[in-house]
Design a protein around this motif. Sequence first.
Motif, PDB file in Angstrom:
ATOM      1  N   GLY A 173       0.801  -1.213   0.000  1.00  0.00           N
ATOM      2  CA  GLY A 173       0.000   0.000   0.000  1.00  0.00           C
ATOM      3  C   GLY A 173       0.831   1.258   0.000  1.00  0.00           C
ATOM      4  O   GLY A 173       0.289   2.366   0.062  1.00  0.00           O
ATOM      5  N   SER A 174       2.166   1.132  -0.091  1.00  0.00           N
ATOM      6  CA  SER A 174       3.010   2.328  -0.037  1.00  0.00           C
ATOM      7  C   SER A 174       2.810   3.228  -1.257  1.00  0.00           C
ATOM      8  O   SER A 174       2.816   4.457  -1.121  1.00  0.00           O
ATOM      9  N   LEU A 175       2.604   2.640  -2.431  1.00  0.00           N
ATOM     10  CA  LEU A 175       2.352   3.457  -3.617  1.00  0.00           C
ATOM     11  C   LEU A 175       0.976   4.118  -3.521  1.00  0.00           C
ATOM     12  O   LEU A 175       0.815   5.297  -3.850  1.00  0.00           O
ATOM     13  N   ALA A 176      -0.007   3.355  -3.057  1.00  0.00           N
ATOM     14  CA  ALA A 176      -1.347   3.931  -2.864  1.00  0.00           C
ATOM     15  C   ALA A 176      -1.297   5.056  -1.836  1.00  0.00           C
ATOM     16  O   ALA A 176      -1.967   6.081  -1.980  1.00  0.00           O
ATOM     17  N   ALA A 177      -0.467   4.864  -0.790  1.00  0.00           N
ATOM     18  CA  ALA A 177      -0.335   5.893   0.243  1.00  0.00           C
ATOM     19  C   ALA A 177       0.310   7.147  -0.323  1.00  0.00           C
ATOM     20  O   ALA A 177      -0.093   8.270   0.005  1.00  0.00           O
ATOM     21  N   LEU A 178       1.327   6.979  -1.197  1.00  0.00           N
ATOM     22  CA  LEU A 178       1.957   8.135  -1.833  1.00  0.00           C
ATOM     23  C   LEU A 178       0.925   8.911  -2.651  1.00  0.00           C
ATOM     24  O   LEU A 178       0.828  10.143  -2.545  1.00  0.00           O
ATOM     25  N   ARG A 179       0.152   8.212  -3.461  1.00  0.00           N
ATOM     26  CA  ARG A 179      -0.851   8.890  -4.291  1.00  0.00           C
ATOM     27  C   ARG A 179      -1.894   9.583  -3.420  1.00  0.00           C
ATOM     28  O   ARG A 179      -2.272  10.728  -3.688  1.00  0.00           O
ATOM     29  N   SER A 180      -2.353   8.906  -2.377  1.00  0.00           N
ATOM     30  CA  SER A 180      -3.370   9.489  -1.508  1.00  0.00           C
ATOM     31  C   SER A 180      -2.845  10.727  -0.792  1.00  0.00           C
ATOM     32  O   SER A 180      -3.530  11.751  -0.688  1.00  0.00           O
ATOM     33  N   THR A 181      -1.599  10.661  -0.321  1.00  0.00           N
ATOM     34  CA  THR A 181      -0.990  11.787   0.397  1.00  0.00           C
ATOM     35  C   THR A 181      -0.833  12.989  -0.529  1.00  0.00           C
ATOM     36  O   THR A 181      -1.124  14.132  -0.141  1.00  0.00           O
ATOM     37  N   CYS A 182      -0.369  12.735  -1.748  1.00  0.00           N
ATOM     38  CA  CYS A 182      -0.180  13.830  -2.701  1.00  0.00           C
ATOM     39  C   CYS A 182      -1.520  14.434  -3.124  1.00  0.00           C
ATOM     40  O   CYS A 182      -1.645  15.655  -3.266  1.00  0.00           O
ATOM     41  N   ARG A 183      -2.521  13.585  -3.322  1.00  0.00           N
ATOM     42  CA  ARG A 183      -3.846  14.101  -3.683  1.00  0.00           C
ATOM     43  C   ARG A 183      -4.394  15.000  -2.590  1.00  0.00           C
ATOM     44  O   ARG A 183      -5.024  16.022  -2.862  1.00  0.00           O
ATOM     45  N   ALA A 184      -4.150  14.621  -1.327  1.00  0.00           N
ATOM     46  CA  ALA A 184      -4.600  15.460  -0.215  1.00  0.00           C
ATOM     47  C   ALA A 184      -3.894  16.803  -0.215  1.00  0.00           C
ATOM     48  O   ALA A 184      -4.436  17.797   0.290  1.00  0.00           O
ATOM     49  N   ALA A 185      -2.676  16.845  -0.804  1.00  0.00           N
ATOM     50  CA  ALA A 185      -1.935  18.104  -0.917  1.00  0.00           C
ATOM     51  C   ALA A 185      -2.283  18.865  -2.185  1.00  0.00           C
ATOM     52  O   ALA A 185      -1.717  19.934  -2.442  1.00  0.00           O
TER      53      ALA A 185
ATOM     54  N   GLY B 288       4.205  19.025   8.645  1.00  0.00           N
ATOM     55  CA  GLY B 288       2.951  18.438   9.112  1.00  0.00           C
ATOM     56  C   GLY B 288       2.915  16.925   9.142  1.00  0.00           C
ATOM     57  O   GLY B 288       1.876  16.340   9.462  1.00  0.00           O
ATOM     58  N   ASP B 289       4.026  16.258   8.799  1.00  0.00           N
ATOM     59  CA  ASP B 289       4.078  14.783   8.788  1.00  0.00           C
ATOM     60  C   ASP B 289       2.888  14.180   8.037  1.00  0.00           C
ATOM     61  O   ASP B 289       2.078  13.430   8.606  1.00  0.00           O
ATOM     62  N   PRO B 290       2.737  14.470   6.737  1.00  0.00           N
ATOM     63  CA  PRO B 290       1.567  13.964   6.006  1.00  0.00           C
ATOM     64  C   PRO B 290       1.545  12.453   5.842  1.00  0.00           C
ATOM     65  O   PRO B 290       0.499  11.876   5.543  1.00  0.00           O
ATOM     66  N   GLN B 291       2.694  11.814   5.994  1.00  0.00           N
ATOM     67  CA  GLN B 291       2.733  10.353   5.901  1.00  0.00           C
ATOM     68  C   GLN B 291       3.581   9.819   7.044  1.00  0.00           C
ATOM     69  O   GLN B 291       4.689  10.288   7.287  1.00  0.00           O
ATOM     70  N   VAL B 292       3.047   8.843   7.751  1.00  0.00           N
ATOM     71  CA  VAL B 292       3.760   8.271   8.892  1.00  0.00           C
ATOM     72  C   VAL B 292       3.774   6.756   8.778  1.00  0.00           C
ATOM     73  O   VAL B 292       2.928   6.146   8.112  1.00  0.00           O
TER      74      VAL B 292
END
Length: 318
Positions: free
Chosen positions: A205-217, A262-266
């Motif tokens: 899920g790391s790639l999905a997490a990258l996409r989700s984090t960037c979309r939130a930004a 803001g630590d968008p991904q942890v």
Amino acid sequence: MELDIRHLRMICAIAETGSLTRAAARMGLSQPAMTNQLHRIEELLGGELFVRTRSGTEPTPLGRQVISRARIVLSEMDTLFGDLPGLAGQVRSIRLGSVHVACVASLIGRVAEELPEAETSLRIEPSAALLTDALTRGDLDAALVGVIEGYGVPMAAPIASRTLVPRYPIFVALSAAHMLADRVEIELADLKDECWISPPGADDGSLAALRSTCRAAGFEPNVRYDAPSGEAQPLVAPGYGVRLVDPTWPAQPGTVVRPLAGDPQVGRLMVAWRRDRLSDGTAAALYRGVARAYTDHVTDNPVFQRWWEAHPAIHPLI
């Protein structure tokens, strides 16, 4: 209604599977029963713990706090008596796996200090899913597993786990010549025009997490390169791409590593093991060795060291 251990396991199952349906199957419940239980827990805690998104069920800010605390409680419950003197037992060999973090350099030595009678082998993987699959098949006896918050990997008996670091920030690596390289921390939105190197362990899920984090930004990441974690530096140093990195790694030549505002991904680190292979006492000794190996390398990256010293509550319980 009062919260009990089963409720905590249910909350963590939803977080790790990203689905009420899959979590219900893991817990042996029907989906309606799982949904009703979740609503009752949310009423007790005063807010929603999860929301539905296009990619599944994701924790809310309140949910992330509850999940983090629940995992600590569960990990301590799972090893309640395992670290008492005299319970270590005897084991001749341990097949240990680990994600690719800085402390792999010290794992064998530190585990040998805690379990001198055991011969330890080590297998390094970029993927938590591969490690847990190997544990499930019996190819590994234990593993240091890292997951991105909100994107867990399923574990079932006889696998047990104990949280090592409940929450730590994911940093970004970029060229030392990058126009943002001199900043103390970087806003993720300022990287919207960059090319990205895919994170390792995409099946976790790391790639999905990258996409989700960037979309939130506010942007869709341009993931142009796919390189194993140890092979990405030649792309970062000349400025071909940027990548998210584990914060314990020091910056490689020609690069800098910076925290994201803001630590968008942890992430979260845990030690997992097979109960049919390691006794609770042996698992506790293994945990102490892994914890000492991890803390040995906190100072490798001064940027992360400052964050670590400012957050003593997340340090491993040795």
